[in-house]
Design a protein around this motif. Structure first.
Motif, mmCIF file in Angstrom:
data_model
loop_
_atom_site.group_PDB
_atom_site.id
_atom_site.type_symbol
_atom_site.label_atom_id
_atom_site.label_comp_id
_atom_site.label_asym_id
_atom_site.label_seq_id
_atom_site.Cartn_x
_atom_site.Cartn_y
_atom_site.Cartn_z
ATOM 1 N N PRO A 69 0.809 -1.232 0.000
ATOM 2 C CA PRO A 69 0.000 0.000 0.000
ATOM 3 C C PRO A 69 0.840 1.280 0.000
ATOM 4 C CG PRO A 69 0.013 -0.992 2.192
ATOM 5 C CD PRO A 69 0.683 -1.975 1.268
ATOM 6 N N ALA A 70 2.123 1.152 0.326
ATOM 7 C CA ALA A 70 2.968 2.353 0.306
ATOM 8 C C ALA A 70 3.551 2.612 -1.079
ATOM 9 C CB ALA A 70 4.108 2.192 1.319
ATOM 10 N N ILE A 113 1.419 1.970 -7.195
ATOM 11 C CA ILE A 113 0.127 1.406 -7.608
ATOM 12 C C ILE A 113 -0.835 1.481 -6.427
ATOM 13 C CG2 ILE A 113 -1.090 -0.662 -8.395
ATOM 14 C CD1 ILE A 113 1.442 -1.455 -9.914
ATOM 15 N N GLU A 144 1.995 -4.120 4.775
ATOM 16 C CA GLU A 144 3.218 -3.429 4.351
ATOM 17 C C GLU A 144 4.378 -3.949 5.177
ATOM 18 O OE1 GLU A 144 5.549 -2.180 2.360
ATOM 19 O OE2 GLU A 144 3.943 -0.983 1.491
ATOM 20 N N ASN A 196 9.278 -1.962 8.089
ATOM 21 C CA ASN A 196 10.453 -1.103 8.241
ATOM 22 C C ASN A 196 9.955 0.337 8.396
ATOM 23 O OD1 ASN A 196 10.608 0.432 5.726
ATOM 24 N ND2 ASN A 196 11.065 -1.529 4.752
ATOM 25 N N SER A 202 8.626 2.462 5.330
ATOM 26 C CA SER A 202 7.393 1.948 4.716
ATOM 27 C C SER A 202 6.209 2.194 5.640
ATOM 28 C CB SER A 202 7.508 0.446 4.446
ATOM 29 O OG SER A 202 8.696 0.153 3.781
ATOM 30 N N ALA A 256 5.810 -6.126 -4.361
ATOM 31 C CA ALA A 256 6.767 -7.105 -4.875
ATOM 32 C C ALA A 256 8.143 -6.468 -4.860
ATOM 33 C CB ALA A 256 6.385 -7.538 -6.274
ATOM 34 N N PRO A 269 11.190 -5.069 -6.477
ATOM 35 C CA PRO A 269 11.551 -4.626 -7.825
ATOM 36 C C PRO A 269 12.953 -5.115 -8.202
ATOM 37 C CG PRO A 269 11.703 -2.807 -6.273
ATOM 38 C CD PRO A 269 11.284 -4.009 -5.484
ATOM 39 N N ILE A 326 8.498 -14.212 -1.156
ATOM 40 C CA ILE A 326 7.375 -13.376 -0.696
ATOM 41 C C ILE A 326 6.047 -14.096 -0.931
ATOM 42 C CG2 ILE A 326 6.098 -11.232 -1.146
ATOM 43 C CD1 ILE A 326 8.822 -10.001 -2.058
ATOM 44 N N VAL A 343 -0.620 -8.781 -8.867
ATOM 45 C CA VAL A 343 -0.182 -7.698 -9.759
ATOM 46 C C VAL A 343 1.353 -7.634 -9.780
ATOM 47 C CG1 VAL A 343 -0.218 -5.174 -10.087
ATOM 48 C CG2 VAL A 343 -2.289 -6.372 -9.347
ATOM 49 N N ASN A 377 5.120 -8.285 -10.108
ATOM 50 C CA ASN A 377 5.798 -9.111 -11.126
ATOM 51 C C ASN A 377 6.911 -9.983 -10.561
ATOM 52 O OD1 ASN A 377 4.473 -8.590 -13.573
ATOM 53 N ND2 ASN A 377 5.255 -6.496 -13.511
ATOM 54 N N CYS A 418 4.085 -11.590 -12.382
ATOM 55 C CA CYS A 418 2.788 -11.854 -11.737
ATOM 56 C C CYS A 418 2.233 -13.247 -12.009
ATOM 57 C CB CYS A 418 1.779 -10.749 -12.069
ATOM 58 S SG CYS A 418 1.354 -10.579 -13.795
ATOM 59 N N LEU A 457 -4.336 -5.142 -17.872
ATOM 60 C CA LEU A 457 -3.694 -3.917 -18.371
ATOM 61 C C LEU A 457 -3.264 -4.119 -19.828
ATOM 62 C CD1 LEU A 457 -2.584 -1.082 -17.966
ATOM 63 C CD2 LEU A 457 -0.572 -2.068 -16.863
ATOM 64 N N HIS A 504 2.451 -12.206 -18.668
ATOM 65 C CA HIS A 504 2.559 -10.745 -18.651
ATOM 66 C C HIS A 504 4.041 -10.402 -18.758
ATOM 67 C CE1 HIS A 504 2.084 -6.563 -17.659
ATOM 68 N NE2 HIS A 504 2.906 -6.694 -16.642
ATOM 69 N N SER A 511 7.240 3.685 -13.506
ATOM 70 C CA SER A 511 6.426 2.673 -14.187
ATOM 71 C C SER A 511 4.939 2.987 -14.050
ATOM 72 C CB SER A 511 6.772 1.273 -13.692
ATOM 73 O OG SER A 511 6.489 1.179 -12.336
ATOM 74 N N ALA A 570 -2.239 0.683 -14.127
ATOM 75 C CA ALA A 570 -2.173 -0.660 -13.522
ATOM 76 C C ALA A 570 -3.261 -0.787 -12.454
ATOM 77 C CB ALA A 570 -0.794 -0.906 -12.925
HETATM 78 P P1 NDP Z 1 6.550 0.413 -5.973
HETATM 79 O O1 NDP Z 1 8.029 0.165 -5.999
HETATM 80 O O2 NDP Z 1 6.063 1.799 -5.974
HETATM 81 O O3 NDP Z 1 5.917 -0.310 -4.727
HETATM 82 C C1 NDP Z 1 6.239 -1.616 -4.447
HETATM 83 C C2 NDP Z 1 5.601 -2.013 -3.150
HETATM 84 O O4 NDP Z 1 6.085 -3.332 -2.907
HETATM 85 C C3 NDP Z 1 6.008 -1.143 -1.997
HETATM 86 O O5 NDP Z 1 4.926 -0.974 -1.105
HETATM 87 C C4 NDP Z 1 7.112 -1.950 -1.375
HETATM 88 O O6 NDP Z 1 7.231 -1.769 0.019
HETATM 89 C C5 NDP Z 1 6.653 -3.353 -1.614
HETATM 90 N N1 NDP Z 1 7.816 -4.242 -1.525
HETATM 91 C C6 NDP Z 1 9.052 -4.036 -2.019
HETATM 92 N N2 NDP Z 1 9.860 -5.060 -1.677
HETATM 93 C C7 NDP Z 1 9.097 -5.901 -0.955
HETATM 94 C C8 NDP Z 1 9.351 -7.114 -0.285
HETATM 95 N N3 NDP Z 1 10.566 -7.664 -0.305
HETATM 96 N N4 NDP Z 1 8.324 -7.716 0.358
HETATM 97 C C9 NDP Z 1 7.094 -7.176 0.378
HETATM 98 N N5 NDP Z 1 6.795 -5.991 -0.213
HETATM 99 C C10 NDP Z 1 7.788 -5.382 -0.864
HETATM 100 O O7 NDP Z 1 5.971 -0.469 -7.141
HETATM 101 P P2 NDP Z 1 4.618 -0.308 -7.906
HETATM 102 O O8 NDP Z 1 3.505 -0.065 -6.947
HETATM 103 O O9 NDP Z 1 4.805 0.643 -9.033
HETATM 104 O O10 NDP Z 1 4.508 -1.771 -8.543
HETATM 105 C C11 NDP Z 1 4.224 -2.916 -7.730
HETATM 106 C C12 NDP Z 1 4.352 -4.173 -8.580
HETATM 107 O O11 NDP Z 1 3.391 -4.183 -9.627
HETATM 108 C C13 NDP Z 1 5.699 -4.333 -9.261
HETATM 109 O O12 NDP Z 1 6.114 -5.679 -9.127
HETATM 110 C C14 NDP Z 1 5.393 -4.019 -10.715
HETATM 111 O O13 NDP Z 1 6.292 -4.695 -11.594
HETATM 112 C C15 NDP Z 1 4.008 -4.606 -10.818
HETATM 113 N N6 NDP Z 1 3.234 -4.152 -11.972
HETATM 114 C C16 NDP Z 1 2.438 -5.088 -12.594
HETATM 115 C C17 NDP Z 1 1.670 -4.762 -13.691
HETATM 116 C C18 NDP Z 1 0.820 -5.823 -14.350
HETATM 117 O O14 NDP Z 1 0.210 -5.520 -15.389
HETATM 118 N N7 NDP Z 1 0.724 -7.048 -13.829
HETATM 119 C C19 NDP Z 1 1.687 -3.401 -14.237
HETATM 120 C C20 NDP Z 1 2.517 -2.475 -13.525
HETATM 121 C C21 NDP Z 1 3.281 -2.875 -12.436
HETATM 122 P P3 NDP Z 1 8.317 -0.760 0.637
HETATM 123 O O15 NDP Z 1 7.631 0.550 0.641
HETATM 124 O O16 NDP Z 1 8.529 -1.345 1.973
HETATM 125 O O17 NDP Z 1 9.518 -0.825 -0.239
#
Ligand code: NDP
Length: 328
Positions: free
Chosen positions: A12-13, A16, A42, A45, A48, A91, A93, A110, A131, A133, A135, A160, A189, A238, A243
């Motif tokens: 949620p942080a 998307i 979330e 840490n 976050s 997820a 990145p 995860i 969602v 990836n 995914c 999407l 995807h 991104s 999304a």
């Molecule tokens: P952001 O980087 O903005 O946010 C990612 C979120 O995932 C954050 O809340 C982050 O938490 C959390 N996160 C990161 N690492 C971990 C971990 N190890 N365990 C649990 N949570 C974690 O990404 P977006 O919101 O832009 O994108 C989220 C996902 O959606 C990505 O994987 C992206 O590739 C995917 N996506 C999929 C699409 C589809 O069509 N299927 C389209 C567009 C995106 P923290 O704040 O703690 O880092």
């Protein structure tokens, strides 16, 4: 007043998450008379958690009439407790220097944990949309980690890609997205996805009567498949709002029904069209009464079948890579 629907959202942080939560709370996902409770997951840490706190403050400040509650936790079992819908957005990145195999491993860990938590604490009818990836493979691993839940409860987001396909066809043909039915996106995807116009219609006529086949194969397919990179190039970040919008579309149609329209969903294969059983694969589906069905009996051209094989091979290799984690 209807009983609120419990919607768990991970990440949620993130970007998307920031687009998604406010639309769910406003009624865009389940309709203007359906209250919701948001259950956020979330990471534990400080940065976050601080960011989630800010998001929750803003949710408060919207005074959404349909928002019956918001809870936040860093414990998946607590966040998924009795969830009717789970949107797995968070997820890991890909960071600089990270190999694809490392990314698969990090995310598989995860989604094993989250699958197990869903198994233990979510509603038995929970509708899961992955969602984050990769995914399709993340959905597969969550599904395999939740043996007491029906496999068909686990889906991944290809909506999407379908929405992008529709927007491109509308622009090319000078029509609106409302004039287009039965587009589909098969497979993973990833750039190996298969945007399919062969069954699509524009204003009731076969789409490929009005659209040049060479443009479809050589321009449209790569444009849709690489749209995510084009968005990153243009905005320096991104896709987030689109999304989130596709996630709303996916769940809304699954819960409320698609009518006669086809909706592309990543769902566990039942062996249709030669896709190995269990692989989470993009299929055209129709939805009714909270259930989806893969559209059956379509004639697929050699062109589409050959491209589908690439997606199958890619997903099988991802699955084989992460399968070892399930044994641990
Ligand atoms: P952001 O980087 O903005 O946010 C990612 C979120 O995932 C954050 O809340 C982050 O938490 C959390 N996160 C990161 N690492 C971990 C971990 N190890 N365990 C649990 N949570 C974690 O990404 P977006 O919101 O832009 O994108 C989220 C996902 O959606 C990505 O994987 C992206 O590739 C995917 N996506 C999929 C699409 C589809 O069509 N299927 C389209 C567009 C995106 P923290 O704040 O703690 O880092």
């Amino acid at each position: 007043m209807k009983t609120p629907i419990r919607v768990a959202v991970t990440g949620p942080a993130g970007n998307i998450g920031y687009s998604l939560l406010f639309r769910i709370a406003s009624g865009a996902m389940f309709g203007a008379d359906q209250p919701v409770i948001l259950q956020l997951l979330e990471r534990n840490n400080p940065d976050s958690q601080k960011a989630v706190k800010g998001v929750m403050m803003e949710l408060d400040d919207c005074a959404f009439p349909l928002l019956a509650g918001v809870v936040n936790s860093s414990d998946p079992k607590a966040a998924f407790r009795d969830a009717d819908v789970a949107l797995l957005v968070g997820a890991r990145p890909r960071s600089k220097g990270m190999e694809r195999a490392d990314l698969l491993d990090a995310n598989a860990a995860i989604f094993v944990e989250q699958g197990r938590a869903l198994d233990e604490s979510a509603s038995r009818d929970v509708k899961v949309l992955v969602v984050g990836n990769p995914c399709n493979t993340n959905a597969w691993i969550a599904m395999k980690s939740a043996p007491s839940l029906p496999a068909e409860n686990f889906t991944s987001m290809l909506r999407l890609d379908q929405n992008r396909l529709m927007a491109q066809i509308a622009a090319k043909s000078g029509k609106t997205v409302n004039d287009i039915v039965h587009p589909a996106v098969w497979g993973n995807h990833s750039p190996a996805m298969v945007p399919d116009l062969e069954h699509a219609q524009i204003c009731g006529r076969p789409a490929l009567e009005g659209i040049d086949r060479a443009w479809y194969e050589e321009t449209l397919i790569p444009t849709v498949a690489k749209r995510g990179s084009a968005i990153i190039e243009a905005r320096g970040a991104s896709s987030a709002a689109s999304a989130a919008s596709a996630a709303i579309d996916h769940i809304r149609d699954w819960v409320l029904g698609s009518g006669d329209r086809w909706v592309t969903m990543g769902v566990p294969s039942d062996g249709s069209y030669g896709v190995p059983e269990g692989l989470v694969f993009g299929f055209p589906c129709v939805t009714k009464n909270g259930k989806y069905e893969i559209v059956k009996g379509l004639e697929l051209s050699d062109f589409i079948r050959a491209r589908m094989q690439k997606s199958i091979a890619e997903l099988e290799s991802e699955r084989d890579h992460v399968a070892k984690l399930l044994a641990k």
